[in-house]
Scaffold this motif. Structure first.
Motif, PDB file in Angstrom:
ATOM      1  N   LEU A 163       0.515   1.448  -5.459  1.00 34.26           N
ATOM      2  CA  LEU A 163       1.837   1.530  -4.591  1.00 34.26           C
ATOM      3  C   LEU A 163       1.787   3.110  -3.879  1.00 34.26           C
ATOM      4  CD1 LEU A 163       3.777  -0.580  -3.676  1.00 34.26           C
ATOM      5  CD2 LEU A 163       5.251   0.373  -5.586  1.00 34.26           C
ATOM      6  N   LEU A 164       1.414   3.990  -4.654  1.00 32.20           N
ATOM      7  CA  LEU A 164       1.630   5.520  -4.072  1.00 32.20           C
ATOM      8  C   LEU A 164       0.407   5.561  -3.064  1.00 32.20           C
ATOM      9  CD1 LEU A 164       2.239   8.470  -4.198  1.00 32.20           C
ATOM     10  CD2 LEU A 164       0.574   8.602  -6.268  1.00 32.20           C
ATOM     11  N   GLU A 165      -0.616   4.983  -3.024  1.00 33.35           N
ATOM     12  CA  GLU A 165      -1.944   4.980  -2.318  1.00 33.35           C
ATOM     13  C   GLU A 165      -1.526   4.456  -1.062  1.00 33.35           C
ATOM     14  OE1 GLU A 165      -4.606   6.900  -2.408  1.00 33.35           O
ATOM     15  OE2 GLU A 165      -3.841   7.860  -4.110  1.00 33.35           O
ATOM     16  N   ALA A 166      -0.788   3.427  -1.266  1.00 37.52           N
ATOM     17  CA  ALA A 166      -0.333   2.649  -0.052  1.00 37.52           C
ATOM     18  C   ALA A 166       0.600   3.440   0.974  1.00 37.52           C
ATOM     19  CB  ALA A 166       0.102   1.298  -0.261  1.00 37.52           C
ATOM     20  N   GLY A 167       1.611   3.863   0.139  1.00 38.46           N
ATOM     21  CA  GLY A 167       2.675   4.579   0.745  1.00 38.46           C
ATOM     22  C   GLY A 167       2.031   5.906   1.400  1.00 38.46           C
TER      23      GLY A 167
ATOM     24  N   GLY B 231       5.894   4.210  -5.922  1.00 34.99           N
ATOM     25  CA  GLY B 231       4.698   4.487  -6.408  1.00 34.99           C
ATOM     26  C   GLY B 231       4.398   5.712  -7.461  1.00 34.99           C
ATOM     27  N   PHE B 232       4.988   6.566  -6.895  1.00 40.73           N
ATOM     28  CA  PHE B 232       4.934   8.036  -7.654  1.00 40.73           C
ATOM     29  C   PHE B 232       5.677   7.985  -9.029  1.00 40.73           C
ATOM     30  CE2 PHE B 232       6.227  12.310  -8.812  1.00 40.73           C
ATOM     31  CZ  PHE B 232       5.117  13.081  -8.909  1.00 40.73           C
ATOM     32  N   TYR B 233       6.873   7.366  -9.064  1.00 34.59           N
ATOM     33  CA  TYR B 233       7.884   7.337 -10.086  1.00 34.59           C
ATOM     34  C   TYR B 233       6.999   6.417 -11.144  1.00 34.59           C
ATOM     35  CZ  TYR B 233      11.036   8.636  -6.569  1.00 34.59           C
ATOM     36  OH  TYR B 233      11.817   9.499  -5.768  1.00 34.59           O
ATOM     37  N   LEU B 234       6.642   5.274 -10.550  1.00 31.08           N
ATOM     38  CA  LEU B 234       5.976   4.305 -11.640  1.00 31.08           C
ATOM     39  C   LEU B 234       4.607   5.310 -12.225  1.00 31.08           C
ATOM     40  CD1 LEU B 234       5.902   1.181  -9.503  1.00 31.08           C
ATOM     41  CD2 LEU B 234       7.269   1.679 -11.604  1.00 31.08           C
ATOM     42  N   ALA B 235       3.952   6.000 -11.254  1.00 30.39           N
ATOM     43  CA  ALA B 235       2.655   6.737 -11.978  1.00 30.39           C
ATOM     44  C   ALA B 235       3.076   7.715 -13.025  1.00 30.39           C
ATOM     45  CB  ALA B 235       2.007   7.379 -10.890  1.00 30.39           C
TER      46      ALA B 235
ATOM     47  N   GLY C 290      -0.305  15.247  -9.466  1.00 34.31           N
ATOM     48  CA  GLY C 290      -1.019  14.231 -10.196  1.00 34.31           C
ATOM     49  C   GLY C 290      -0.378  12.706 -10.089  1.00 34.31           C
ATOM     50  N   GLY C 291      -0.905  11.720 -10.955  1.00 40.10           N
ATOM     51  CA  GLY C 291      -0.102  10.481 -11.035  1.00 40.10           C
ATOM     52  C   GLY C 291      -1.147   9.705 -10.024  1.00 40.10           C
ATOM     53  N   GLU C 292      -1.248   8.509 -10.607  1.00 40.09           N
ATOM     54  CA  GLU C 292      -2.050   7.335  -9.732  1.00 40.09           C
ATOM     55  C   GLU C 292      -1.555   6.007  -9.907  1.00 40.09           C
ATOM     56  OE1 GLU C 292      -6.167   7.116 -10.290  1.00 40.09           O
ATOM     57  OE2 GLU C 292      -6.915   9.210 -10.016  1.00 40.09           O
TER      58      GLU C 292
END
Lengths: 441, 441
Positions: B245-249, B173-177, B240-242
Motif C-alpha cells: 500500500l505504501l508503494e502504491a501511495g 501503508g506506512f502505518y501498517l509497515a 524504513g518500512g515496506e
C-alpha cells in the motif's frame, strides 16, 4: 423527459437540461446588466417574523432549525418564499451603503411548501428585477421595468408571450367612482374571474363588497376590457364614472402601454382584469402568459409598491417584476420545446492511441484551451471506435487524433470529415464553440 | 467593510462585493468548462437519512419542515452541508441518464449550523469539481483534477496559494509497515497535528492506536515531511518500512506532484501531514492554503473516494475538490485585498436636459445597448452637477449629454475630458466595458 425524482416537488435537471437553464439565466443576466441592473443575492433564510409581515402565507413556509439546537434563544428562521420580501429587508438593512434609485436583479432559488403540481414546485428559481427609490420613485420606472423585462423575455427561446398589464389606481378609482368603497374586497373578487367566472364573482361582489347588481356588472365590464393599443382608455370612459384616482391610473397605464408599443411591439396587452393577489401593490400590476401555454399561469409577474420597505418614517417605494424560471423551463423541457445541442461544454474530445500518450494529449488540449476551446482528453486508450462513441454520446462534435509521428487530424463526427490540424491554429466553427440551445418548432 | 448583518453567520454582499464574487464565480466556471466539466445543481434539501449516512455531523445540520405540516408522513428533510453527498445521491439516482466518466462542476450555497466565526459561516458558497466513474476510475483523474483546480485558483485575483497533497495509501501503508494496524485511529490523531502539536498527538497515538514510543515518533516523522519536488519519496524510504500500500501511495503521489510541477509550477507541496477528517477518502487528499492567510485554514479541499456512491453492487468511485468561495472572499474583501472598479454594470450614464428628453435618451441608450454597452438613463432632469455626482457615486465612468439640437457629447468623469460622440459609433475603452476587479497590493 419522464423522470421521477426522489423528492416530489424538487426539480433537478440532467446536464443537458441544466445547459438550457444556464443559457436562459445567462441571457437574462446580460439583458439586465445591459440596462444597468446590478446583481445581489440575499440569504436563503429570513426570520419568520419578517416573512409573516407581508401576508398570510404561513402555511407555505419551510421553517429551518438546527437539528441539535443549543440553549441560545435563536430567532425562528424560515426559507424565503420569494425574492421581494428579502430584497425589501436587504434595502432597509443596507440603506446607508446603497445609492438610490437602486436597480438590482436577483436570481435565486425560493421555497414553498405547497402541494406539488405542474408549474408548481417546492423549490424553484426566480429571476427578479426591481428599482427602488429613497422616499420617492418616478413613475417612468414602471415603464422602464416593463420594457426591460419584455426585452429579456424576447431574448429567450421561449416563443411568443403576452405581458398583461393593469393599474390598481385605475381599478380602485373606478370602483370608488361607481360607489364601491371597499376596493380591496372588490379586487379580491375580481382576481378570481378567470378561475370561477363572472356569475360567481358578481355574487361575491354583492356579498363581500356590498355591490348592487349594477355596480357588480360595471366592475365586471371593466375587468373584461383587453386591448393591445390605447383604446382601453375610451372603453373605460364609456363605462362612465369619474375619480381622480381613475384618471391617474388611466394616464399611467396609457404611458406604459405607449412605450411598450413603441419599443417591444406586439408583446403587451392592457388587461383590466389583472389584480394580483398580494396586497402590497399600489399602481401598475403585471402578469405574463406564454402563448399556447396559458394553462401554466403567469410566468412573469409583479407591480408597483409604495411602502413594502420602510425604516421609521423613511419609505422605499419600488417597482418589480419576477420571472418564474423553473415554471417556464419545466413546461418547455417536458414538452420537448427546448433542447441543448450537446450535454457537455467540450467541443473537442482528444482520443488516445496508447495510454502513455495522455501527457502529450494534455499538451495538445492545453494549446487548444489557451485559444478558448473547451477540450476533454480521453482517460484510456480504448479502440478508436469506442472513443468516438464516447464523444458521440455526449454530442461532442470533434474528435482529435495524433499518430505516432505526432501528426494531428481532427474528425467532425457528424459529417465524418477528417482533416489535418494544427493545435496552434485549428479552430472549430463559431457556432460549435458553446452548446447551443435549440427551440423545437 | 465593517458591516454587521442582522443574522450572525449569514453573509450578504453589497453590490460592489457581489461584483467581485460574480467575477470569481464566472472565472471558475470558465476554467471548469474549458476542461470539459459540465454544470449541475442539486436541490438544497436532502433527507436527513441521506445526510447522516456519511458521517457524524448531525449537530451541524439545519432541519427543514413546513410550518404547517399536514397529516402526510413526509420524509425528514434538511439543508445540505456540502455538495459531495448530494452529488453522490444525484449520480446514483440519475445513473441511467449520465455518461461515465462524468465530470461536473457545481457552484451552490450550503448550510451548517456551526457557531459563526471568521472563515466559518452558516450559509456559504462552495465551488466543486468531481470526476466520477462507473465501477472504476483511472488514477490519472486525481492528477487532472489537481491541475484543473490549481489553474482555476491561479486565474483568480487571490494572490499566491499552496496546494498541500498527500495520499492515504501512502500514510496507511506506512502505518501498517511499522506495525500500527488501526490506521483510522492513527489518521485521526495525525489530523490534529497542527492544532495540538506533536507531543499531544504522540500521547493520543499511544492511547487510541496502541503505538509504542518508536512507532509514534515514526508516524510523526512521516507527517513532518513536506517537499515541493519529488524528494519526499527518498525521505519516506529513509524512515524504513515496506508495504504494498505504501508503494502504491508513493507512486500515485509522485505522479500527481510530477504533473503539477510541470503544468502549474510552484503551487503544490507534498505534505504528508494532510489527513482530511472525513473518512470516505481512500487515496489522494488535497488541502489548499492562501499564502499569508494560513490562519484561515484550507480554502480548497478534497480527495479520492472509492465508494461514496453505490447502487447495489454497482459503485461509482470518484475524485473531487471543493473551493470555499465565501471563506476566501470574506477574508480578502474584509481586508481590502479585492475591490471592484465600480458598483454597477453601467459604463454610461445618460443625463437628462429636460424631463421630456427621457424617451429620446432611451433611444440613445438603446443604440448603445445594441452595440454591447451597458447603459443607464437618468430618471429626472436634475442639475447636471447632481446627475454627474449620481454617476460618480456608482463609479460609472462616462456621462452622456445631448443638447437641444440633438448634438451628443460624452464626458469621462475621471479625467474631465468631454468630446463629441455618435451613439452609432462611440465605444468606451475595452477595459471599461465591464466592472474590473482590482487586487489591492
Amino acid at each position: 423527459m419522464a423522470r421521477t425524482t426522489s423528492l416530489s416537488g424538487f426539480t433537478e435537471w440532467l446536464p443537458d437540461e441544466r445547459l438550457v437553464e444556464l443559457h436562459v439565466l445567462d441571457t437574462l443576466r446580460e439583458v439586465f446588466e445591459r440596462h444597468g441592473f446590478v446583481s445581489i443575492e440575499s440569504r436563503a433564510v429570513e426570520t419568520v417574523d419578517t416573512l409573516l409581515q407581508k401576508g398570510e402565507i404561513d402555511k407555505e413556509i419551510y421553517g429551518v432549525s438546527r437539528l441539535q439546537a443549543d440553549e441560545d434563544a435563536e430567532a425562528r428562521l424560515a426559507l424565503h418564499f420569494d425574492l421581494t420580501v428579502p430584497f425589501a429587508r436587504y434595502v432597509v438593512e443596507n440603506a446607508g451603503h446603497l445609492s438610490f434609485p437602486f436597480r438590482r436583479y436577483q436570481i435565486q432559488k425560493v421555497w414553498r411548501g405547497e402541494r406539488p403540481q405542474e408549474g408548481r414546485s417546492r423549490e424553484f428559481t426566480q429571476a427578479d428585477i426591481d428599482i427602488v427609490g429613497d422616499g420617492s420613485l418616478p413613475f417612468r420606472c414602471d415603464v422602464e421595468l416593463a420594457v426591460v423585462m419584455a426585452r429579456a423575455l424576447e431574448s429567450l427561446p421561449i416563443g411568443d408571450f403576452r405581458m398583461r398589464i393593469n393599474n390598481r389606481k385605475l381599478s380602485e378609482g373606478f370602483y370608488l367612482a361607481i360607489g364601491l368603497e371597499d376596493t380591496a374586497a372588490v379586487l379580491r373578487a375580481i382576481d378570481k374571474l378567470e378561475k370561477i367566472g363572472p356569475e360567481k364573482v358578481a355574487a361575491e361582489l354583492a356579498e363581500t363588497a356590498g355591490a348592487t347588481e349594477e355596480q357588480a356588472q360595471k366592475a365586471l365590464a371593466l375587468a373584461q376590457i383587453r386591448t393591445e393599443d390605447l383604446s382601453f382608455v375610451d372603453q373605460v370612459r364609456a363605462l362612465g364614472g369619474e375619480h381622480e384616482l381613475l384618471e391617474a391610473g388611466l394616464t399611467e397605464l396609457a404611458e406604459v402601454m405607449g412605450e411598450l408599443q413603441r419599443r417591444v411591439p406586439g408583446r403587451a396587452v392592457a388587461d383590466l382584469s389583472i389584480a394580483r393577489g398580494l396586497d402590497y401593490y399600489t399602481g401598475t400590476v403585471y402578469e405574463t402568459v406564454l402563448v399556447g401555454h396559458e394553462s401554466l399561469g403567469s410566468v412573469c409577474s409583479g407591480g408597483r409598491y409604495e411602502s413594502l420597505a420602510s425604516k421609521g418614517k423613511r419609505t422605499f417605494p419600488g417597482v418589480g417584476l419576477s420571472i418564474g424560471v423553473t415554471r417556464l423551463l419545466s413546461r418547455l423541457l417536458a414538452q420537448g420545446h427546448l433542447t441543448a445541442s450537446r450535454s457537455v461544454p467540450s467541443v473537442v474530445y482528444i482520443a488516445l492511441r496508447t495510454d502513455e500518450d495522455w501527457g502529450s494529449a494534455q499538451d495538445v488540449a492545453d494549446t487548444l484551451r489557451g485559444r478558448g476551446i473547451n477540450v476533454e482528453v480521453a482517460l484510456r486508450a480504448e479502440k478508436f471506435g469506442k472513443q468516438i462513441r464516447h464523444a458521440d454520446r455526449r454530442g461532442i462534435p470533434f474528435v482529435w487524433f495524433t499518430d505516432e509521428d505526432g501528426r494531428h487530424e481532427v474528425k467532425d463526427i457528424r459529417s465524418g470529415d477528417q482533416v489535418s490540424a494544427d493545435p496552434q491554429t485549428w479552430t472549430p466553427p463559431q457556432e460549435d464553440l458553446s452548446p447551443r440551445v435549440v427551440p423545437a418548432g
